[in-house]
Design a protein around this motif. Structure first.
Motif, PDB file in Angstrom:
ATOM      1  N   ILE A 110       0.984  -1.076   0.044  1.00 63.09           N
ATOM      2  CA  ILE A 110      -0.016   0.172   0.099  1.00 63.09           C
ATOM      3  C   ILE A 110       0.665   1.163  -0.099  1.00 63.09           C
ATOM      4  N   ILE A 111       2.075   0.899   0.686  1.00 62.56           N
ATOM      5  CA  ILE A 111       2.911   2.163   0.972  1.00 62.56           C
ATOM      6  C   ILE A 111       3.499   2.614  -0.587  1.00 62.56           C
ATOM      7  N   THR A 112       3.820   1.498  -1.309  1.00 61.32           N
ATOM      8  CA  THR A 112       4.499   1.675  -2.537  1.00 61.32           C
ATOM      9  C   THR A 112       3.309   2.606  -3.647  1.00 61.32           C
ATOM     10  N   TYR A 113       1.984   2.018  -3.434  1.00 62.03           N
ATOM     11  CA  TYR A 113       0.836   2.654  -4.308  1.00 62.03           C
ATOM     12  C   TYR A 113       0.970   4.157  -4.016  1.00 62.03           C
ATOM     13  N   THR A 114       0.778   4.284  -2.690  1.00 61.92           N
ATOM     14  CA  THR A 114       0.340   5.640  -2.385  1.00 61.92           C
ATOM     15  C   THR A 114       1.385   6.524  -2.455  1.00 61.92           C
TER      16      THR A 114
END
Length: 375
Positions: A110-114
């Motif tokens: 999720i951190i990668t996407y955001t």
């Protein structure tokens, strides 16, 4: 519409004039004098293509991440009937984060996407196409996400204990040699991946970092035009690192070349070890198997397998680099020399890595000034 405007409109007899005034209030004029509706605003997918074209100097892995993540957000926006920048809002972004949390269990994913969507939204903000709150709510702290591996600096005492254990039980292995080099050199994962056998010079206790984009490897800050850049440097190594690398090369390293005929330093039976492989090795080397901490984390049973599960005690490669820089500065390495060794600006070192207190920095400056007076 406020009451003053309503009263003013009531004084106008011409219905067509009233309609024009109301329409102008709904659609403010653009700088060129033309009214702008949502339909007139730039399309999100076109802006994404422009953003990508302005990032041609980024590493291929970074561009791949952009291509994998940002279009996902654009698709989500279009599924919600938003195709232009006029529909970007904090509510849309919040709902996008909700959708990611429904799809993925891993905070790291999720951190990668955001993180990448935030980069793009910030780029739009600089062009007046997106409000600052829209990208600010994607800050990692705002999202309350915790990646599986730790991204703080690896403390020197913990690094020392881990390396002691590896020297005793995994001496000369890829995992051991990799961590010895990463801790002493503070290299980025891309630098470790780029190394060839010819870059290792034990007779001079050094290893050389070279930018070779035409044959498959790049360095951060490398120059695309002539293949060099200030990312290139020769790094002095400790004797224990030299020994670990020599034992790895003699014992475990397979005799292979990569797709360009180069002999990679860190290799598998298939050629150059991928950056993902090196990350897994670092996760394994810093896992609960080798850490000094007692196993108090309920999520860790003490037998994590790096290929299927990142141990809660493991560190990201950048945490090794961060810890190495702090360790060198704590040992007295001047920031200007650390800047050259680790390929990082002095400003960044002082802001993020310098472990000295403000008083200690002042005392060091005073000592240097007094020494200058006496010379």
């Amino acid at each position: 519409m406020n009451s003053e405007l309503a009263e003013a409109l009531a004084e106008i007899d011409d219905p067509e004039t009233v309609q024009k005034v109301v329409q102008s209030v709904k659609n403010p004029t653009a700088p060129d004098g033309e009214s702008r509706s949502h339909a007139d605003l730039p399309l999100l997918d076109e802006l994404y293509e422009r953003f990508l074209s302005r990032r041609r100097d980024r590493a291929p892995s970074t561009r791949v991440q952009y291509k994998r993540t940002i279009p996902d957000f654009i698709d989500f926006a279009e599924d919600n009937a938003i195709e232009t920048t006029g529909g970007l809002s904090t509510d849309l972004v919040d709902r996008y984060v909700d959708s990611l949390q429904e799809q993925y269990d891993s905070d790291s994913t999720i951190i990668t996407y955001t993180k990448n969507v935030r980069t793009w939204l910030r780029w739009l903000n600089k062009r007046g196409l997106c409000g600052e709150p829209v990208y600010r709510i994607l800050d990692k702290d705002e999202l309350g996400l915790t990646p599986e591996a730790r991204d703080e600096a690896l403390p020197a005492p913990e690094a020392t204990k881990i390396l002691d254990n590896l020297r005793k039980q995994r001496r000369g292995s890829l995992m051991h040699a990799l961590l010895e080099l990463a801790w002493n050199s503070g290299m980025r994962i891309g630098g470790l991946n780029s190394l060839d056998l010819r870059d290792f010079d034990p007779s001079n206790n050094e290893i050389r970092l070279r930018h070779r984009p035409k044959t498959g490897t790049r360095l951060k800050n490398g120059n695309e035009e002539n293949g060099v850049g200030n990312g290139e440097r020769n790094i002095e190594l400790r004797d224990c690192v030299i020994t670990a690398l020599e034992e790895y090369i003699k014992g475990e390293r397979p005799n292979v070349t990569d797709d360009y005929g180069r002999e990679p330093l860190f290799a598998t039976q298939h050629g150059r070890a991928a950056k993902s492989t090196l990350r897994r090795k670092i996760y394994a080397a810093t896992s609960c198997r080798w850490t000094t901490a007692e196993l108090e984390d309920q999520d860790c049973a003490g037998n994590c397998h790096p290929d299927t599960n990142v141990c809660p005690y493991s560190y990201y490669p950048h945490a090794i680099r961060r810890g190495a820089i702090v360790h060198h500065l704590s040992g007295g390495l001047r920031p200007d020399l650390a800047s050259e060794r680790f390929n990082v600006s002095i400003q960044t070192i002082k802001k993020h890595y310098d472990p000295r207190t403000k008083r200690k920095r002042k005392e060091d400056r005073s000592d240097a000034v007094r020494n200058a007076w006496s010379s």
